[in-house]
Design a protein around this motif. Structure first.
Motif, PDB file in Angstrom:
ATOM      1  N   GLY A  11       0.821  -1.215   0.000  1.00 63.48           N
ATOM      2  CA  GLY A  11       0.000   0.000   0.000  1.00 63.48           C
ATOM      3  C   GLY A  11       0.847   1.254   0.000  1.00 63.48           C
ATOM      4  O   GLY A  11       0.535   2.231  -0.690  1.00 63.48           O
ATOM      5  N   GLY A  12       1.939   1.235   0.757  1.00 67.25           N
ATOM      6  CA  GLY A  12       2.833   2.387   0.764  1.00 67.25           C
ATOM      7  C   GLY A  12       3.461   2.625  -0.595  1.00 67.25           C
ATOM      8  O   GLY A  12       3.551   3.760  -1.066  1.00 67.25           O
ATOM      9  N   LEU A  13       3.878   1.549  -1.247  1.00 68.43           N
ATOM     10  CA  LEU A  13       4.473   1.682  -2.580  1.00 68.43           C
ATOM     11  C   LEU A  13       3.445   2.133  -3.614  1.00 68.43           C
ATOM     12  O   LEU A  13       3.737   2.960  -4.480  1.00 68.43           O
ATOM     13  N   GLY A  14       2.233   1.579  -3.524  1.00 68.30           N
ATOM     14  CA  GLY A  14       1.176   1.988  -4.445  1.00 68.30           C
ATOM     15  C   GLY A  14       0.798   3.449  -4.269  1.00 68.30           C
ATOM     16  O   GLY A  14       0.591   4.179  -5.246  1.00 68.30           O
ATOM     17  N   THR A  15       0.719   3.892  -3.026  1.00 72.31           N
ATOM     18  CA  THR A  15       0.395   5.291  -2.749  1.00 72.31           C
ATOM     19  C   THR A  15       1.496   6.211  -3.259  1.00 72.31           C
ATOM     20  O   THR A  15       1.218   7.264  -3.839  1.00 72.31           O
ATOM     21  N   ALA A  16       2.754   5.815  -3.076  1.00 70.03           N
ATOM     22  CA  ALA A  16       3.869   6.610  -3.596  1.00 70.03           C
ATOM     23  C   ALA A  16       3.820   6.682  -5.122  1.00 70.03           C
ATOM     24  O   ALA A  16       4.076   7.738  -5.711  1.00 70.03           O
ATOM     25  N   ALA A  17       3.471   5.567  -5.757  1.00 66.54           N
ATOM     26  CA  ALA A  17       3.357   5.551  -7.221  1.00 66.54           C
ATOM     27  C   ALA A  17       2.237   6.492  -7.678  1.00 66.54           C
ATOM     28  O   ALA A  17       2.396   7.230  -8.650  1.00 66.54           O
ATOM     29  N   SER A  31     -11.244  20.428 -13.278  1.00 66.10           N
ATOM     30  CA  SER A  31     -12.591  19.933 -13.579  1.00 66.10           C
ATOM     31  C   SER A  31     -12.542  18.478 -14.054  1.00 66.10           C
ATOM     32  O   SER A  31     -13.463  17.727 -13.810  1.00 66.10           O
ATOM     33  N   PHE A  32     -11.447  18.086 -14.703  1.00 62.74           N
ATOM     34  CA  PHE A  32     -11.247  16.677 -15.049  1.00 62.74           C
ATOM     35  C   PHE A  32      -9.896  16.295 -14.468  1.00 62.74           C
ATOM     36  O   PHE A  32      -8.853  16.687 -14.978  1.00 62.74           O
ATOM     37  N   ASP A  33      -9.914  15.553 -13.390  1.00 60.41           N
ATOM     38  CA  ASP A  33      -8.690  15.193 -12.679  1.00 60.41           C
ATOM     39  C   ASP A  33      -7.989  14.056 -13.422  1.00 60.41           C
ATOM     40  O   ASP A  33      -8.235  12.883 -13.181  1.00 60.41           O
ATOM     41  N   THR A  34      -7.113  14.447 -14.331  1.00 62.90           N
ATOM     42  CA  THR A  34      -6.429  13.498 -15.211  1.00 62.90           C
ATOM     43  C   THR A  34      -5.626  12.464 -14.438  1.00 62.90           C
ATOM     44  O   THR A  34      -5.628  11.279 -14.786  1.00 62.90           O
ATOM     45  N   ALA A  35      -4.934  12.887 -13.395  1.00 62.66           N
ATOM     46  CA  ALA A  35      -4.075  11.962 -12.639  1.00 62.66           C
ATOM     47  C   ALA A  35      -4.903  10.876 -11.961  1.00 62.66           C
ATOM     48  O   ALA A  35      -4.567   9.687 -12.048  1.00 62.66           O
ATOM     49  N   ILE A  36      -5.968  11.253 -11.288  1.00 62.19           N
ATOM     50  CA  ILE A  36      -6.804  10.268 -10.592  1.00 62.19           C
ATOM     51  C   ILE A  36      -7.467   9.350 -11.607  1.00 62.19           C
ATOM     52  O   ILE A  36      -7.550   8.138 -11.410  1.00 62.19           O
ATOM     53  N   PHE A  37      -7.930   9.915 -12.705  1.00 62.41           N
ATOM     54  CA  PHE A  37      -8.523   9.102 -13.765  1.00 62.41           C
ATOM     55  C   PHE A  37      -7.506   8.079 -14.269  1.00 62.41           C
ATOM     56  O   PHE A  37      -7.802   6.892 -14.390  1.00 62.41           O
ATOM     57  N   ALA A  38      -6.278   8.526 -14.534  1.00 64.46           N
ATOM     58  CA  ALA A  38      -5.242   7.644 -15.073  1.00 64.46           C
ATOM     59  C   ALA A  38      -4.890   6.521 -14.097  1.00 64.46           C
ATOM     60  O   ALA A  38      -4.798   5.359 -14.499  1.00 64.46           O
ATOM     61  N   VAL A  39      -4.700   6.846 -12.815  1.00 57.19           N
ATOM     62  CA  VAL A  39      -4.325   5.791 -11.873  1.00 57.19           C
ATOM     63  C   VAL A  39      -5.466   4.810 -11.654  1.00 57.19           C
ATOM     64  O   VAL A  39      -5.226   3.605 -11.520  1.00 57.19           O
ATOM     65  N   ASN A  40      -6.690   5.290 -11.633  1.00 56.66           N
ATOM     66  CA  ASN A  40      -7.806   4.369 -11.426  1.00 56.66           C
ATOM     67  C   ASN A  40      -7.997   3.425 -12.612  1.00 56.66           C
ATOM     68  O   ASN A  40      -8.244   2.233 -12.429  1.00 56.66           O
ATOM     69  N   VAL A  41      -7.858   3.939 -13.814  1.00 55.97           N
ATOM     70  CA  VAL A  41      -7.991   3.084 -15.003  1.00 55.97           C
ATOM     71  C   VAL A  41      -6.807   2.118 -15.095  1.00 55.97           C
ATOM     72  O   VAL A  41      -6.985   0.915 -15.328  1.00 55.97           O
ATOM     73  N   ALA A  42      -5.596   2.620 -14.877  1.00 52.26           N
ATOM     74  CA  ALA A  42      -4.414   1.743 -14.913  1.00 52.26           C
ATOM     75  C   ALA A  42      -4.486   0.691 -13.813  1.00 52.26           C
ATOM     76  O   ALA A  42      -4.138  -0.477 -14.030  1.00 52.26           O
ATOM     77  N   GLY A  43      -4.947   1.083 -12.632  1.00 55.49           N
ATOM     78  CA  GLY A  43      -5.074   0.136 -11.535  1.00 55.49           C
ATOM     79  C   GLY A  43      -6.113  -0.930 -11.807  1.00 55.49           C
ATOM     80  O   GLY A  43      -5.913  -2.110 -11.488  1.00 55.49           O
ATOM     81  N   ALA A  44      -7.241  -0.529 -12.413  1.00 52.63           N
ATOM     82  CA  ALA A  44      -8.276  -1.509 -12.773  1.00 52.63           C
ATOM     83  C   ALA A  44      -7.735  -2.505 -13.790  1.00 52.63           C
ATOM     84  O   ALA A  44      -7.966  -3.714 -13.679  1.00 52.63           O
ATOM     85  N   PHE A  45      -6.979  -2.003 -14.765  1.00 52.58           N
ATOM     86  CA  PHE A  45      -6.376  -2.892 -15.760  1.00 52.58           C
ATOM     87  C   PHE A  45      -5.376  -3.846 -15.095  1.00 52.58           C
ATOM     88  O   PHE A  45      -5.405  -5.054 -15.326  1.00 52.58           O
ATOM     89  N   GLY A  68      -2.763  -4.384  -1.328  1.00 48.74           N
ATOM     90  CA  GLY A  68      -1.625  -3.541  -0.990  1.00 48.74           C
ATOM     91  C   GLY A  68      -1.329  -2.532  -2.095  1.00 48.74           C
ATOM     92  O   GLY A  68      -1.779  -1.397  -2.051  1.00 48.74           O
ATOM     93  N   PHE A  69      -0.560  -2.967  -3.098  1.00 46.89           N
ATOM     94  CA  PHE A  69      -0.129  -2.034  -4.139  1.00 46.89           C
ATOM     95  C   PHE A  69      -1.298  -1.399  -4.882  1.00 46.89           C
ATOM     96  O   PHE A  69      -1.407  -0.181  -4.962  1.00 46.89           O
ATOM     97  N   PHE A  70      -2.174  -2.237  -5.454  1.00 46.47           N
ATOM     98  CA  PHE A  70      -3.264  -1.668  -6.257  1.00 46.47           C
ATOM     99  C   PHE A  70      -4.289  -0.927  -5.395  1.00 46.47           C
ATOM    100  O   PHE A  70      -4.904   0.029  -5.849  1.00 46.47           O
ATOM    101  N   GLY A  71      -4.462  -1.362  -4.145  1.00 42.37           N
ATOM    102  CA  GLY A  71      -5.337  -0.629  -3.235  1.00 42.37           C
ATOM    103  C   GLY A  71      -4.789   0.747  -2.904  1.00 42.37           C
ATOM    104  O   GLY A  71      -5.534   1.723  -2.787  1.00 42.37           O
ATOM    105  N   GLY A  72      -3.470   0.845  -2.749  1.00 44.74           N
ATOM    106  CA  GLY A  72      -2.851   2.139  -2.493  1.00 44.74           C
ATOM    107  C   GLY A  72      -2.734   2.991  -3.746  1.00 44.74           C
ATOM    108  O   GLY A  72      -2.812   4.214  -3.689  1.00 44.74           O
ATOM    109  N   PHE A  73      -2.528   2.344  -4.869  1.00 45.91           N
ATOM    110  CA  PHE A  73      -2.359   3.071  -6.133  1.00 45.91           C
ATOM    111  C   PHE A  73      -3.653   3.721  -6.585  1.00 45.91           C
ATOM    112  O   PHE A  73      -3.684   4.891  -6.945  1.00 45.91           O
TER     113      PHE A  73
END
Length: 123
Positions: A11-17, A31-45, A68-73
């Motif tokens: 989780g610590g590593l995922g959060t840092a990533a 208005s469109f949070d690109t970073a959060i969108f990108a990590v959520n889509v990449a994490g789902a994949f 851990g990792f994907f939960g933090g990411f």
């Protein structure tokens, strides 16, 4: 090391990533949070892609990678807060669009991750 400690470490590593992606792609609150969108889509994949292996891993390994990792990411809280902040700023249609596109993209990404892994396992 106990499995819960592996979850903590992942989780610590995922959060840092995730934080690194946020630094690269911009600050939250747009208005469109690109970073959060990108990590959520990449994490789902990514989580979809590793599904075949999770059941064969030890509790420590699957805990480190999955929750851990994907939960933090990925970040469900930011997915929920971003549309609310956007709507409160007066962009209700942008808020709804961001939320729906995020959900749809996450579902498609998870499906693609699973499908890609299954197709590679067959060959």
């Amino acid at each position: 090391m106990a499995p819960v400690l592996w979850v903590f470490l992942g989780g610590g590593l995922g959060t840092a990533a995730r934080y690194g992606v946020q630094l690269l792609l911009g600050e939250p609150g747009q208005s469109f949070d690109t970073a959060i969108f990108a990590v959520n889509v990449a994490g789902a994949f990514g989580l979809g892609a590793i599904q075949p292996w999770l059941k064969r891993m030890s509790a420590a390994q699957s805990g480190f990678i999955g929750p851990g990792f994907f939960g933090g990411f990925t970040t469900y809280s930011a997915l929920m807060v971003s549309p609310v902040v956007t709507a409160r700023a007066g962009d209700v249609s942008g808020s709804i669009t961001y939320f729906l596109v995020s959900l749809a993209a996450g579902l498609v990404a998870a499906w693609l991750g699973i499908a890609l892994t299954k197709s590679r396992h067959r060959g």
